[in-house]
Scaffold this active site. Sequence first.
Site, PDB file in Angstrom:
ATOM      1  N   SER A  45      -2.007 -20.366  30.303  1.00  0.00           N
ATOM      2  CA  SER A  45      -3.258 -19.912  29.727  1.00  0.00           C
ATOM      3  C   SER A  45      -4.371 -20.954  29.959  1.00  0.00           C
ATOM      4  CB  SER A  45      -3.048 -19.593  28.244  1.00  0.00           C
ATOM      5  OG  SER A  45      -4.111 -18.834  27.745  1.00  0.00           O
ATOM      6  N   ASP A 173      -1.331 -12.825  29.508  1.00  0.00           N
ATOM      7  CA  ASP A 173      -1.417 -14.243  29.187  1.00  0.00           C
ATOM      8  C   ASP A 173      -0.034 -14.908  29.067  1.00  0.00           C
ATOM      9  OD1 ASP A 173      -2.052 -16.729  27.753  1.00  0.00           O
ATOM     10  OD2 ASP A 173      -4.012 -15.813  27.463  1.00  0.00           O
TER      11      ASP A 173
END
Lengths: 283, 111
Positions: A45, A173
């Site tokens: 991320s 993500d």
Amino acid sequence: MMTKNDRPRVALVIGSGSVKCAAALGLMKVLEREHIDVDMVVGCSGGAIYASLIALGWPGQRAIDTTLKMWTRDVTAKRNTRAILQLALPWIFKFDESFGLIDDRMINRRFRDGFEGATFAQTRIPLFVTATDLYNGEQVVLSDGTIAEAVRASISIPYIFPPHKLNGRFLVDGYQSDPLPIGVAIKEGADIIIAMGFESPYQEQITSLMRYNYQMSSVTSNNLLKANFAFHNLAHHSEIIPIIPEFKHRIKLFDTDKIPYVIEEGERAAEAQLPYLKELLGK
Amino acid sequence: MEIQDRQVDGVTVLILKGSVDAITSPKITEFIQAHIAKGNTKLVADLSGVDYTSSAGLRVLLGAIKETRARSGDLRLAGVQPDVQKVLNLSGFTNILKKYDDVNSAVASYS
């Protein structure tokens, strides 16, 4: 496993945490000053952005400038009209896995420009970026192709950015499968793992559906972070050194103006662990 | 790393000072194992002098907890300092071990 010159293999793992992940630049500054070589970098991320910049060997100021160019509030300014229609009339506008409230064309362009077309093959330090397969929840480790594509997949915040389609998979993500992907470093043969991780912040007040969504996301990801961290600590044959910077002020998703402060805190947290790290490395 | 011990009301208090990490863990493990072998399974680790723990340190603590609990005892922590607390929180260990503000409370918890 040791490197050719019989020193332990050192991995740097940077977890999810948006702008807070810039603290890794402070950590790296300390490692470079002490001539501590890193053999691999893993990022997830927000951490994927900084892991990539570090792996590319771009010096501190260039890394900061690149971040400031790529990650600004306006990447979320343009709403995805189709997604809003999909929400309102799903049977007409065909709700599907590409859902995301924000039009992602700007962020895609920013990453492409920011990373200047760099590929994994061009990194100075082997780089691994993690994302999550939307359809089966598996952690997906990206280590070839263009860095921009991998980072884009890794930052696909659910509901906000559409999942990123890569190699036939819809990727969301990286934090959805592991907010601090130490397991990748273990699997790749690291001995000493320097793990910089952050808990997701909780909402002070829940006043909208999005805030409710963020809150639920934080609850889940923080528990996942702890569960995985415990497992990795018990499973690893050598040492995991957690580096958890402390921030006196809340750092929000686009608080890039706080990057110098964030870097300072990263540096401070790294200095605190340095004596032990040097002892482990026999320095 | 310094380790000392004392007996309080049938409980063995281990006083640790320094870091609980890969370098010190063999010494700590050996010390705890010696107590368990003697049948001292009600243990309190006084961590008020411990400023750091890492993955190797967590493995030592967990190993001792499992072994003592298998023998109807336990390893309970006292005086945990903020930096160690941070690692215990992050690893979720606070969900599985008993922790007290000070040694007296930890010892009293066995009665």
